[in-house]
Design an enzyme around this catalytic site. Structure first.
Site, PDB file in Angstrom:
ATOM      1  N   LEU A  16       0.854  -1.200   0.000  1.00 35.49           N
ATOM      2  CA  LEU A  16       0.000   0.000   0.000  1.00 35.49           C
ATOM      3  C   LEU A  16       0.883   1.241   0.000  1.00 35.49           C
ATOM      4  O   LEU A  16       0.957   1.974   0.971  1.00 35.49           O
ATOM      5  CB  LEU A  16      -0.943   0.003   1.201  1.00 35.49           C
ATOM      6  CG  LEU A  16      -2.228  -0.781   1.034  1.00 35.49           C
ATOM      7  CD1 LEU A  16      -3.084  -0.683   2.280  1.00 35.49           C
ATOM      8  CD2 LEU A  16      -3.020  -0.305  -0.161  1.00 35.49           C
ATOM      9  N   HIS A  17       1.562   1.448  -1.096  1.00 32.51           N
ATOM     10  CA  HIS A  17       2.430   2.611  -1.253  1.00 32.51           C
ATOM     11  C   HIS A  17       1.969   3.416  -2.462  1.00 32.51           C
ATOM     12  O   HIS A  17       1.543   2.871  -3.461  1.00 32.51           O
ATOM     13  CB  HIS A  17       3.882   2.178  -1.429  1.00 32.51           C
ATOM     14  CG  HIS A  17       4.404   1.442  -0.245  1.00 32.51           C
ATOM     15  ND1 HIS A  17       4.737   2.068   0.927  1.00 32.51           N
ATOM     16  CD2 HIS A  17       4.590   0.123  -0.030  1.00 32.51           C
ATOM     17  CE1 HIS A  17       5.143   1.158   1.806  1.00 32.51           C
ATOM     18  NE2 HIS A  17       5.058  -0.030   1.257  1.00 32.51           N
ATOM     19  N   ALA A  18       2.054   4.711  -2.371  1.00 37.57           N
ATOM     20  CA  ALA A  18       1.758   5.661  -3.456  1.00 37.57           C
ATOM     21  C   ALA A  18       0.486   5.345  -4.236  1.00 37.57           C
ATOM     22  O   ALA A  18      -0.602   5.584  -3.749  1.00 37.57           O
ATOM     23  CB  ALA A  18       2.957   5.820  -4.361  1.00 37.57           C
TER      24      ALA A  18
END
Length: 87
Positions: free
Chosen positions: A14-16
């Site tokens: 769950l990044h960017a």
């Protein structure tokens, strides 16, 4: 209140970009939605909150929703996660 534990399986966690998709989906619902990792809970509608958890591939998170559309909220977010955020 409805809760669910789910493993993050997409390559970047769950990044960017995936986190943006996640909070956009969470903001679609009226319920209060929280995401929890390692005893830290944050508002699932907050990009900074979600990013602050540092959720990577293979980690399990707990989703909880409370409100008039809590079932739909959990189901929608689980579907999004299981889709791998279309990556």
């Amino acid at each position: 209140m409805k809760t669910c534990e789910i493993m993050i399986t997409n390559s970047s966690g769950l990044h960017a970009r995936p986190a943006t998709f996640f909070i956009q989906k969470a903001n679609f619902y009226k319920s209060t939605i929280l995401i929890e990792k390692d005893d830290r809970k944050v508002n699932a509608k907050s990009l900074l909150g979600v990013l602050s958890l540092g959720i990577a591939k293979g980690m399990t998170v707990k989703l909880s929703a409370e409100g008039q559309d809590e079932d739909a909220a959990i189901d929608g977010l689980v579907s999004l996660i299981n889709s791998g955020f279309n990556e």
